[in-house]
Scaffold this motif. Structure first.
Motif, PDB file in Angstrom:
ATOM      1  N   VAL A 120       0.843  -1.197   0.000  1.00 13.33           N
ATOM      2  CA  VAL A 120       0.000   0.000   0.000  1.00 13.33           C
ATOM      3  C   VAL A 120       0.875   1.243   0.000  1.00 13.33           C
ATOM      4  O   VAL A 120       0.659   2.184  -0.776  1.00 13.33           O
ATOM      5  N   ALA A 121       1.888   1.247   0.868  1.00 12.40           N
ATOM      6  CA  ALA A 121       2.799   2.395   0.936  1.00 12.40           C
ATOM      7  C   ALA A 121       3.551   2.574  -0.375  1.00 12.40           C
ATOM      8  O   ALA A 121       3.726   3.704  -0.854  1.00 12.40           O
ATOM      9  N   GLU A 122       3.989   1.467  -0.970  1.00 10.26           N
ATOM     10  CA  GLU A 122       4.704   1.555  -2.244  1.00 10.26           C
ATOM     11  C   GLU A 122       3.797   2.098  -3.347  1.00 10.26           C
ATOM     12  O   GLU A 122       4.237   2.865  -4.208  1.00 10.26           O
ATOM     13  N   ALA A 138       0.129   0.562   9.753  1.00  9.38           N
ATOM     14  CA  ALA A 138      -0.011  -0.670  10.525  1.00  9.38           C
ATOM     15  C   ALA A 138      -0.753  -1.697   9.687  1.00  9.38           C
ATOM     16  O   ALA A 138      -1.738  -1.380   9.009  1.00  9.38           O
ATOM     17  N   GLU A 139      -0.284  -2.936   9.734  1.00 14.35           N
ATOM     18  CA  GLU A 139      -0.921  -3.997   8.960  1.00 14.35           C
ATOM     19  C   GLU A 139      -2.368  -4.161   9.408  1.00 14.35           C
ATOM     20  O   GLU A 139      -2.672  -4.169  10.607  1.00 14.35           O
ATOM     21  N   GLY A 140      -3.261  -4.270   8.418  1.00 16.11           N
ATOM     22  CA  GLY A 140      -4.667  -4.458   8.723  1.00 16.11           C
ATOM     23  C   GLY A 140      -5.432  -3.183   9.001  1.00 16.11           C
ATOM     24  O   GLY A 140      -6.623  -3.237   9.309  1.00 16.11           O
ATOM     25  N   SER A 141      -4.782  -2.025   8.891  1.00 15.77           N
ATOM     26  CA  SER A 141      -5.445  -0.754   9.220  1.00 15.77           C
ATOM     27  C   SER A 141      -6.086  -0.079   8.023  1.00 15.77           C
ATOM     28  O   SER A 141      -6.773   0.934   8.174  1.00 15.77           O
ATOM     29  N   VAL A 142      -5.875  -0.610   6.802  1.00 19.82           N
ATOM     30  CA  VAL A 142      -6.372   0.001   5.570  1.00 19.82           C
ATOM     31  C   VAL A 142      -7.521  -0.831   5.008  1.00 19.82           C
ATOM     32  O   VAL A 142      -7.405  -2.058   4.909  1.00 19.82           O
ATOM     33  N   LEU A 143      -8.620  -0.175   4.644  1.00 20.56           N
ATOM     34  CA  LEU A 143      -9.724  -0.895   4.029  1.00 20.56           C
ATOM     35  C   LEU A 143      -9.513  -0.986   2.525  1.00 20.56           C
ATOM     36  O   LEU A 143      -9.425   0.049   1.850  1.00 20.56           O
ATOM     37  N   ARG A 161      -7.454   8.651   4.948  1.00 20.51           N
ATOM     38  CA  ARG A 161      -8.819   8.314   4.540  1.00 20.51           C
ATOM     39  C   ARG A 161      -9.003   6.805   4.445  1.00 20.51           C
ATOM     40  O   ARG A 161     -10.061   6.273   4.790  1.00 20.51           O
ATOM     41  N   MET A 162      -7.979   6.113   3.940  1.00 20.82           N
ATOM     42  CA  MET A 162      -8.048   4.650   3.847  1.00 20.82           C
ATOM     43  C   MET A 162      -8.200   4.023   5.230  1.00 20.82           C
ATOM     44  O   MET A 162      -8.961   3.064   5.411  1.00 20.82           O
ATOM     45  N   GLN A 163      -7.485   4.556   6.195  1.00 23.28           N
ATOM     46  CA  GLN A 163      -7.549   4.003   7.550  1.00 23.28           C
ATOM     47  C   GLN A 163      -8.852   4.381   8.247  1.00 23.28           C
ATOM     48  O   GLN A 163      -9.417   3.567   8.988  1.00 23.28           O
ATOM     49  N   ALA A 164      -9.341   5.594   7.985  1.00 20.69           N
ATOM     50  CA  ALA A 164     -10.635   5.996   8.553  1.00 20.69           C
ATOM     51  C   ALA A 164     -11.755   5.119   8.007  1.00 20.69           C
ATOM     52  O   ALA A 164     -12.704   4.784   8.735  1.00 20.69           O
ATOM     53  N   ALA A 165     -11.649   4.750   6.728  1.00 17.76           N
ATOM     54  CA  ALA A 165     -12.654   3.875   6.126  1.00 17.76           C
ATOM     55  C   ALA A 165     -12.654   2.510   6.806  1.00 17.76           C
ATOM     56  O   ALA A 165     -13.723   1.923   7.035  1.00 17.76           O
ATOM     57  N   MET A 166     -11.466   1.986   7.131  1.00 19.16           N
ATOM     58  CA  MET A 166     -11.386   0.701   7.836  1.00 19.16           C
ATOM     59  C   MET A 166     -11.993   0.812   9.225  1.00 19.16           C
ATOM     60  O   MET A 166     -12.763  -0.065   9.664  1.00 19.16           O
ATOM     61  N   PRO A 266      -2.184  -8.968  12.132  1.00 18.77           N
ATOM     62  CA  PRO A 266      -2.691  -9.215  10.779  1.00 18.77           C
ATOM     63  C   PRO A 266      -1.539  -9.478   9.811  1.00 18.77           C
ATOM     64  O   PRO A 266      -0.421  -9.008  10.010  1.00 18.77           O
ATOM     65  N   ILE A 267      -1.830 -10.204   8.739  1.00 22.18           N
ATOM     66  CA  ILE A 267      -0.810 -10.499   7.730  1.00 22.18           C
ATOM     67  C   ILE A 267      -1.147  -9.836   6.390  1.00 22.18           C
ATOM     68  O   ILE A 267      -0.464 -10.064   5.401  1.00 22.18           O
ATOM     69  N   ALA A 268      -2.191  -9.018   6.382  1.00 23.41           N
ATOM     70  CA  ALA A 268      -2.605  -8.297   5.176  1.00 23.41           C
ATOM     71  C   ALA A 268      -3.716  -7.341   5.585  1.00 23.41           C
ATOM     72  O   ALA A 268      -4.116  -7.277   6.759  1.00 23.41           O
ATOM     73  N   ASN A 269      -4.221  -6.598   4.611  1.00 25.02           N
ATOM     74  CA  ASN A 269      -5.388  -5.747   4.835  1.00 25.02           C
ATOM     75  C   ASN A 269      -6.621  -6.455   4.281  1.00 25.02           C
ATOM     76  O   ASN A 269      -6.810  -6.514   3.056  1.00 25.02           O
TER      77      ASN A 269
END
Length: 323
Positions: A120-122, A138-143, A161-166, A266-269
């Motif tokens: 995601v960061a890349e 943080a892993e699992g924090s992005v929807l 915004r991605m993390q707020a959505a999650m 978590p090991i992914a989002n």
């Protein structure tokens, strides 16, 4: 008709023609843009601020004339905020119509289900129309979803915004969880959902995969999920090879072959469907699953059934020349 009257009338006609020509030139005639361009109108902008911006961008000939004619000849609707595409040689009247009634450019960045945070960061860092640095979330924090952004927007703002959505989606799904769900906290739900997400790409299977892992957790059986072995090695990126025996034995908090219970994190989002599956798994006693050779899995309640399914899968692989 006396000469002075004729002269005055002629002057009035000339003035009218000149005036009409001026209005035509600054309002309806082709504009100075040699090629298509985009302009970004900030939230709260007025005709005055927008006209100055358009003049600096070379889209109109005169900010003053644009303001005057817009108030007299244009619609009285407010201009919108956002990024707008302006056609080459668009007239001032056409530009005003675009800013008032056109649709802003929608730029999207997509986070697929199961994408690890390092990717995601890349992805954010690789988007040339975004600005500023971004850290690995943080892993699992992005929807996982598609997110719109504006040219020049900060990468950190898009990530927020991605993390707020999650946070919002997880809260909504957690409120609807079954009372007998095996996970006890929202974080545990994200952890298990990330494992489900990485184990199957078939949406319809997620409740069954979640049921298998829920049943194993209740019995104290190890989850034995290959993606949890790979995660500490690559942080979610593809391994590119088969898992080694030493890696199956490694105790690092994530390896669900070597240690019972959920992995350390978590090991992914995970996406919405995987989270929902964990919070309301299928009604099943299954404890095992293996690939069926068609992109999905076949499930079994007993080890004997599972071993028979594994033998079928090996036969399929041998027929394909994979073993």
């Amino acid at each position: 008709m006396r000469r002075p009257v004729r002269v005055l009338l002629l002057l009035l006609i000339v003035a009218a023609v000149v005036g009409l020509g001026t209005v035509w030139r600054f309002w309806w005639a082709e504009g100075p843009l040699a090629r298509p361009a985009t302009v970004t109108i900030a939230d709260g902008s007025t005709i005055i601020t927008a006209s100055r911006q358009l003049e600096r961008a070379g889209a109109i000939r005169s900010a003053d004339w644009f303001r005057r004619l817009a108030t007299r000849l244009g619609a009285h609707d407010p201009i919108k905020a956002g990024e707008f595409e302006l056609p080459a040689h668009a007239s001032a009247s056409r530009i005003l119509d675009i800013l008032q009634h056109g649709q802003p450019v929608r730029r999207l960045i997509n986070v697929p289900e199961g994408m690890p945070s390092v990717l995601v960061a890349e992805k954010l860092a690789a988007e040339p129309l975004l600005a500023g640095p971004v850290t690995v979330p943080a892993e699992g924090s992005v929807l996982p979803d598609s997110y719109s952004f504006e040219r020049g927007e900060a990468r950190a703002a898009v990530l927020k915004r991605m993390q707020a959505a999650m946070d919002k989606e997880l809260a909504a799904l957690w409120a609807k969880r079954r009372p007998d769900t095996v996970v006890k906290t929202p974080r545990e739900a994200i952890i298990l959902a990330s494992v489900v997400e990485k184990e199957t790409g078939v949406a319809a299977e997620r409740p069954m995969v979640a049921a298998v892992y829920a049943n194993r957790l209740r019995l104290g059986m190890p989850l034995q999920a290959d993606p949890t072995v790979i995660y500490p090695i690559t942080r979610g990126k593809p391994l590119g090879r088969r898992i080694r025996v030493s890696e199956l034995r490694a105790k690092n908090g994530y390896n669900t072959y070597a240690e019972p219970g959920l992995p350390a994190g978590p090991i992914a989002n995970p996406g919405r469907d995987s989270i929902a599956a964990v919070l309301a798994p299928a009604d099943s006693k299954a404890l095992y699953f293996v690939a069926n050779g068609k992109g999905g899995h076949v499930f079994a309640d007993t080890l004997a059934e599972h071993n028979a399914n594994v033998a079928k899968w090996y036969a399929i692989r041998r027929s394909r020349g994979e073993m």
